[in-house]
Structure formats: C-alpha cells, structure tokens
Design an enzyme around this catalytic site. Structure first.
Site, PDB file in Angstrom:
ATOM      1  N   LYS A  13      -0.404   4.462  -9.342  1.00 32.12           N
ATOM      2  CA  LYS A  13      -1.416   5.171  -8.542  1.00 32.12           C
ATOM      3  C   LYS A  13      -0.921   6.561  -8.123  1.00 32.12           C
ATOM      4  O   LYS A  13      -1.634   7.539  -8.270  1.00 32.12           O
ATOM      5  CB  LYS A  13      -1.749   4.389  -7.258  1.00 32.12           C
ATOM      6  CG  LYS A  13      -2.332   3.013  -7.499  1.00 32.12           C
ATOM      7  CD  LYS A  13      -2.792   2.370  -6.188  1.00 32.12           C
ATOM      8  CE  LYS A  13      -1.700   2.147  -5.178  1.00 32.12           C
ATOM      9  NZ  LYS A  13      -0.704   1.136  -5.564  1.00 32.12           N
ATOM     10  N   ARG A  88      -5.434  -1.697   2.101  1.00 30.87           N
ATOM     11  CA  ARG A  88      -4.494  -2.734   1.670  1.00 30.87           C
ATOM     12  C   ARG A  88      -5.005  -4.136   2.000  1.00 30.87           C
ATOM     13  O   ARG A  88      -4.398  -5.110   1.610  1.00 30.87           O
ATOM     14  CB  ARG A  88      -3.155  -2.589   2.389  1.00 30.87           C
ATOM     15  CG  ARG A  88      -2.267  -1.440   1.927  1.00 30.87           C
ATOM     16  CD  ARG A  88      -1.620  -1.730   0.615  1.00 30.87           C
ATOM     17  NE  ARG A  88      -0.199  -1.488   0.511  1.00 30.87           N
ATOM     18  CZ  ARG A  88       0.385  -0.326   0.213  1.00 30.87           C
ATOM     19  NH1 ARG A  88      -0.307   0.757   0.065  1.00 30.87           N
ATOM     20  NH2 ARG A  88       1.686  -0.257   0.064  1.00 30.87           N
ATOM     21  N   ARG A 127      11.936   2.994 -10.659  1.00 29.52           N
ATOM     22  CA  ARG A 127      11.686   3.941  -9.572  1.00 29.52           C
ATOM     23  C   ARG A 127      12.797   3.859  -8.527  1.00 29.52           C
ATOM     24  O   ARG A 127      13.193   4.870  -7.946  1.00 29.52           O
ATOM     25  CB  ARG A 127      10.332   3.627  -8.934  1.00 29.52           C
ATOM     26  CG  ARG A 127       9.914   4.607  -7.873  1.00 29.52           C
ATOM     27  CD  ARG A 127       8.501   4.380  -7.424  1.00 29.52           C
ATOM     28  NE  ARG A 127       8.358   3.184  -6.619  1.00 29.52           N
ATOM     29  CZ  ARG A 127       7.197   2.687  -6.204  1.00 29.52           C
ATOM     30  NH1 ARG A 127       6.074   3.277  -6.560  1.00 29.52           N
ATOM     31  NH2 ARG A 127       7.143   1.610  -5.472  1.00 29.52           N
ATOM     32  N   ARG A 144       6.135  -7.169  -1.198  1.00 29.08           N
ATOM     33  CA  ARG A 144       4.997  -6.259  -1.410  1.00 29.08           C
ATOM     34  C   ARG A 144       4.065  -6.781  -2.495  1.00 29.08           C
ATOM     35  O   ARG A 144       2.844  -6.648  -2.391  1.00 29.08           O
ATOM     36  CB  ARG A 144       5.509  -4.848  -1.743  1.00 29.08           C
ATOM     37  CG  ARG A 144       5.914  -4.092  -0.472  1.00 29.08           C
ATOM     38  CD  ARG A 144       6.972  -3.054  -0.724  1.00 29.08           C
ATOM     39  NE  ARG A 144       6.547  -2.041  -1.651  1.00 29.08           N
ATOM     40  CZ  ARG A 144       7.354  -1.435  -2.518  1.00 29.08           C
ATOM     41  NH1 ARG A 144       8.633  -1.748  -2.570  1.00 29.08           N
ATOM     42  NH2 ARG A 144       6.887  -0.523  -3.324  1.00 29.08           N
TER      43      ARG A 144
HETATM   44  P1  AMP Z   1       3.224   2.755  -0.750  1.00 32.72           P
HETATM   45  O1  AMP Z   1       3.914   4.079  -0.899  1.00 32.72           O
HETATM   46  O2  AMP Z   1       1.728   2.871  -0.845  1.00 32.72           O
HETATM   47  O3  AMP Z   1       3.774   1.699  -1.645  1.00 32.72           O
HETATM   48  O4  AMP Z   1       3.492   2.268   0.747  1.00 32.72           O
HETATM   49  C1  AMP Z   1       4.813   2.024   1.208  1.00 32.72           C
HETATM   50  C2  AMP Z   1       4.766   1.183   2.469  1.00 32.72           C
HETATM   51  O5  AMP Z   1       4.057   1.877   3.502  1.00 32.72           O
HETATM   52  C3  AMP Z   1       4.032  -0.150   2.342  1.00 32.72           C
HETATM   53  O6  AMP Z   1       4.855  -1.174   1.792  1.00 32.72           O
HETATM   54  C4  AMP Z   1       3.667  -0.418   3.789  1.00 32.72           C
HETATM   55  O7  AMP Z   1       4.782  -0.838   4.542  1.00 32.72           O
HETATM   56  C5  AMP Z   1       3.282   0.966   4.281  1.00 32.72           C
HETATM   57  N1  AMP Z   1       1.844   1.243   4.015  1.00 32.72           N
HETATM   58  C6  AMP Z   1       1.324   2.156   3.162  1.00 32.72           C
HETATM   59  N2  AMP Z   1      -0.006   2.111   3.169  1.00 32.72           N
HETATM   60  C7  AMP Z   1      -0.344   1.129   4.039  1.00 32.72           C
HETATM   61  C8  AMP Z   1      -1.577   0.570   4.484  1.00 32.72           C
HETATM   62  N3  AMP Z   1      -2.741   1.000   3.987  1.00 32.72           N
HETATM   63  N4  AMP Z   1      -1.533  -0.429   5.395  1.00 32.72           N
HETATM   64  C9  AMP Z   1      -0.376  -0.874   5.903  1.00 32.72           C
HETATM   65  N5  AMP Z   1       0.815  -0.417   5.524  1.00 32.72           N
HETATM   66  C10 AMP Z   1       0.844   0.578   4.597  1.00 32.72           C
END
Ligand code: AMP
Length: 192
Positions: A13, A88, A127, A144
């Site tokens: 993404k 999410r 990554r 995750r």
């Molecule tokens: P990402 O970069 O999108 O993989 O997000 C990294 C981390 O940020 C996630 O594993 C969550 O801990 C937090 N995070 C990002 N977006 C959200 C969201 N929409 N709701 C809750 N936590 C989030």
C-alpha cells in the site's frame, strides 16, 4: 480523487501510494507514517503510541480519528487524498464514513491489494532489513497479520457493500501493480 488503499501489512500500500500521489496530484495520508512522526517528535501522543506500535497492536480509535480530522483540515486535501493504513476495523470505517459525510467529501473508491500470506511474510522480512522498523520483528508481524485477519478484513466487506471496492492483484512489479490500480480506479476518476 478520494481513494482508500486496503490490504494486509506488506501488501504494498505504502509503495503504491507514493507513486499514486504523483499521478493523482493528491497527498498520501498514511496513519502509520503520521504516528511514526509523532513518535519521532516525542509528542505526548507519540509517547503513548510508541509501545503499542512496537507490539504490533492497534492505537486507539479515538486517537486515530482525531489525527485524521486534523489532517483532513489541511488545505492540501481539497482535491482529495490517498488514505493508507486506515480504517483498520469496522468502527474506524464507520467513523471515517461519518467524518467524510460531514465534510461533504465521500470516498470515491476503495482498492484492495491482494497478496498471499506467505509472500507478505517474505516482504515484511525484506523491509525489516531495509528500513529497520521497530514493529517488523517476527512477533509483532504475526500479531499485525492476526489483527488484519480478525479486524481489518471485515473492512473489505464494508466497502464491498458500499459498492466502492475493487480488488487488485498485488503480486508483480511496482509498475504492473500500479497500472492495475490506475485501471481499477479509472471509472471513479472520470466521475470525480
Ligand atoms: P502501518 O505503517 O500502517 O503498518 O502502521 C504501523 C502501526 O501503526 C500499526 O501496527 C498500528 O500500531 C499503528 N496504526 C497505524 N494505523 C492505525 C490505525 N488505523 N488504527 C490503529 N493503529 C494504527
């Protein structure tokens, strides 16, 4: 163009959003990036989010919604945005729908990047080496991916029921996947 990118961690993404923002001339809003910026800045929010993120858990819906509201209030979102990492869970999807309705800016399209789980694990491992993200350790990755299956996958249904969803094969070169996304959103681009 208001577009939301959906897909598991490691589905590409962020990579595609970086490319799409130049093409569509709208900002890329990654809630993960917004949170990582708060952590890096050492803000009160960042201090709160740091541990939660490192564990691979979700930060609270209230914090996320507040952050998004503030981001949408900035003028660069006037012509739209590419949202990545939000919603999410179903509560976030409903909150986003309400917020955009209030702003008079409904979502134009939702694109899900489809990638098999085995490949996701490989990609995240790659990554981890390249970027050294605190949450790319095996335990957090497993958490995750579980959260994705349990809480985020239902969000796909939400957009399907709203008639906004297109599923795109996320396996292939950056260019191939990018072209598929452009084709998938073409109808929404013509309307918007
Ligand atoms: P990402 O970069 O999108 O993989 O997000 C990294 C981390 O940020 C996630 O594993 C969550 O801990 C937090 N995070 C990002 N977006 C959200 C969201 N929409 N709701 C809750 N936590 C989030």
């Amino acid at each position: 163009m208001r577009l939301v990118l959906l897909g598991a961690p490691g589905s590409g993404k962020g990579t595609q959003a970086t490319r799409l923002k130049d093409h569509l001339q709208v900002p890329h809003i990654s809630t993960g990036d917004l949170l990582r910026a708060e952590v890096a800045a050492g803000s009160a929010l960042g201090v709160q989010a740091r541990e939660i993120m490192a564990r691979g858990d979700l930060v609270s819906d209230d914090i996320l919604l507040g952050m998004l509201e503030a981001r949408f209030a900035r003028p660069d979102t006037r012509n739209g945005f590419i949202l990545d990492g939000y919603p999410r869970n179903l509560a976030q999807a409903a909150a986003l729908d309400d917020l955009l309705l209030r702003l008079g800016q409904p979502m134009d399209a939702a694109v899900k990047l489809q990638v098999d789980t085995e490949l996701l694990v490989d990609r995240i491992a790659g990554r981890a080496k390249a970027e050294g993200r605190a949450d790319d350790n095996p335990e957090s990755v497993r958490k995750r991916l579980n959260i994705y299956t349990e809480q985020t996958a239902p969000v796909i249904e939400f957009y399907r029921q709203h008639g906004q969803l297109t599923v795109v094969d996320g396996v292939g070169s950056l260019d191939e996947v990018f072209t598929r996304i452009i084709e998938a959103i073409a109808p929404a681009t013509e309307i918007g």
